[in-house]
Design a protein around this motif. Structure first.
Motif, PDB file in Angstrom:
ATOM      1  N   ILE A  36      48.741   3.336  45.575  1.00  0.00           N
ATOM      2  CA  ILE A  36      49.310   4.481  46.292  1.00  0.00           C
ATOM      3  C   ILE A  36      50.785   4.192  46.541  1.00  0.00           C
ATOM      4  CG2 ILE A  36      49.292   5.809  48.439  1.00  0.00           C
ATOM      5  CD1 ILE A  36      46.265   5.153  48.630  1.00  0.00           C
ATOM      6  N   GLU A  38      53.357   6.055  48.581  1.00  0.00           N
ATOM      7  CA  GLU A  38      53.638   7.169  49.496  1.00  0.00           C
ATOM      8  C   GLU A  38      55.085   7.632  49.405  1.00  0.00           C
ATOM      9  OE1 GLU A  38      52.007   7.425  53.480  1.00  0.00           O
ATOM     10  OE2 GLU A  38      50.741   5.686  53.017  1.00  0.00           O
ATOM     11  N   SER A  39      56.034   6.715  49.256  1.00  0.00           N
ATOM     12  CA  SER A  39      57.445   7.100  49.240  1.00  0.00           C
ATOM     13  C   SER A  39      57.779   7.979  48.036  1.00  0.00           C
ATOM     14  CB  SER A  39      58.345   5.867  49.266  1.00  0.00           C
ATOM     15  OG  SER A  39      58.134   5.075  48.103  1.00  0.00           O
ATOM     16  N   PRO A  68      51.910  15.312  49.878  1.00  0.00           N
ATOM     17  CA  PRO A  68      51.896  13.879  50.189  1.00  0.00           C
ATOM     18  C   PRO A  68      50.903  13.486  51.291  1.00  0.00           C
ATOM     19  CG  PRO A  68      54.146  14.659  49.962  1.00  0.00           C
ATOM     20  CD  PRO A  68      53.259  15.876  49.927  1.00  0.00           C
ATOM     21  N   ALA A  69      50.509  14.414  52.125  1.00  0.00           N
ATOM     22  CA  ALA A  69      49.531  14.121  53.179  1.00  0.00           C
ATOM     23  C   ALA A  69      48.175  13.724  52.577  1.00  0.00           C
ATOM     24  CB  ALA A  69      49.369  15.315  54.105  1.00  0.00           C
ATOM     25  N   LEU A  71      47.636  11.566  50.440  1.00  0.00           N
ATOM     26  CA  LEU A  71      47.601  10.117  50.242  1.00  0.00           C
ATOM     27  C   LEU A  71      47.083   9.373  51.465  1.00  0.00           C
ATOM     28  CD1 LEU A  71      50.955   9.662  48.302  1.00  0.00           C
ATOM     29  CD2 LEU A  71      48.628   9.764  47.374  1.00  0.00           C
ATOM     30  N   LYS A  72      47.120  10.013  52.611  1.00  0.00           N
ATOM     31  CA  LYS A  72      46.611   9.401  53.843  1.00  0.00           C
ATOM     32  C   LYS A  72      45.076   9.464  53.903  1.00  0.00           C
ATOM     33  CE  LYS A  72      50.722   9.493  56.394  1.00  0.00           C
ATOM     34  NZ  LYS A  72      51.330   8.204  56.143  1.00  0.00           N
ATOM     35  N   GLN A  73      44.459  10.290  53.066  1.00  0.00           N
ATOM     36  CA  GLN A  73      43.001  10.466  53.077  1.00  0.00           C
ATOM     37  C   GLN A  73      42.274   9.375  52.309  1.00  0.00           C
ATOM     38  OE1 GLN A  73      42.030  14.328  51.510  1.00  0.00           O
ATOM     39  NE2 GLN A  73      43.637  15.337  52.661  1.00  0.00           N
ATOM     40  N   LYS A  75      42.425   5.236  50.255  1.00  0.00           N
ATOM     41  CA  LYS A  75      43.073   3.936  50.185  1.00  0.00           C
ATOM     42  C   LYS A  75      42.705   3.279  48.855  1.00  0.00           C
ATOM     43  CE  LYS A  75      39.534   1.393  52.811  1.00  0.00           C
ATOM     44  NZ  LYS A  75      38.467   2.337  52.632  1.00  0.00           N
TER      45      LYS A  75
END
Length: 100
Positions: A36, A38-39, A68-69, A71-73, A75
């Protein structure tokens, strides 16, 4: 006569919903999150054939994410199902969720 019309309408609706569900399953791709970023708004996914994208072989690819949110779901290491589309800038994940 009205009951025949109602039955025919109910069958048509059921058939239409079934086709929609089948199409949605065909668009879903099974995979595993490998990385992942994120940036950059990107995720690396190892996945099986992606018929909806014209990919007949399993592979590992880097995808952009629509939001991009998403990616928080997930890992690294998560088994996922996702949907993606091809755009001028490459392939973009439009939906992702942990596999059940």
């Amino acid at each position: 006569m009205k009951s025949i019309t109602r039955i025919a309408a109910a069958l048509a609706l059921t058939f239409g919903l079934t086709l929609s569900a089948i199409a949605a399953q065909a668009a879903s791709i099974s995979g595993e999150v490998k990385k992942i970023d994120e940036s950059a708004g990107k995720v690396t996914l190892k996945h099986g054939p992606a018929k909806s994208l014209g990919m007949d072989e399993p592979m590992t690819m880097v995808y952009r994410v629509k939001d991009p949110a998403m990616l928080k779901q997930v890992k690294v290491g998560d088994k996922v199902t996702f949907e993606a589309e091809e755009a001028a800038s490459g392939y973009t994940v439009t939906k992702i969720e942990k596999a059940k």
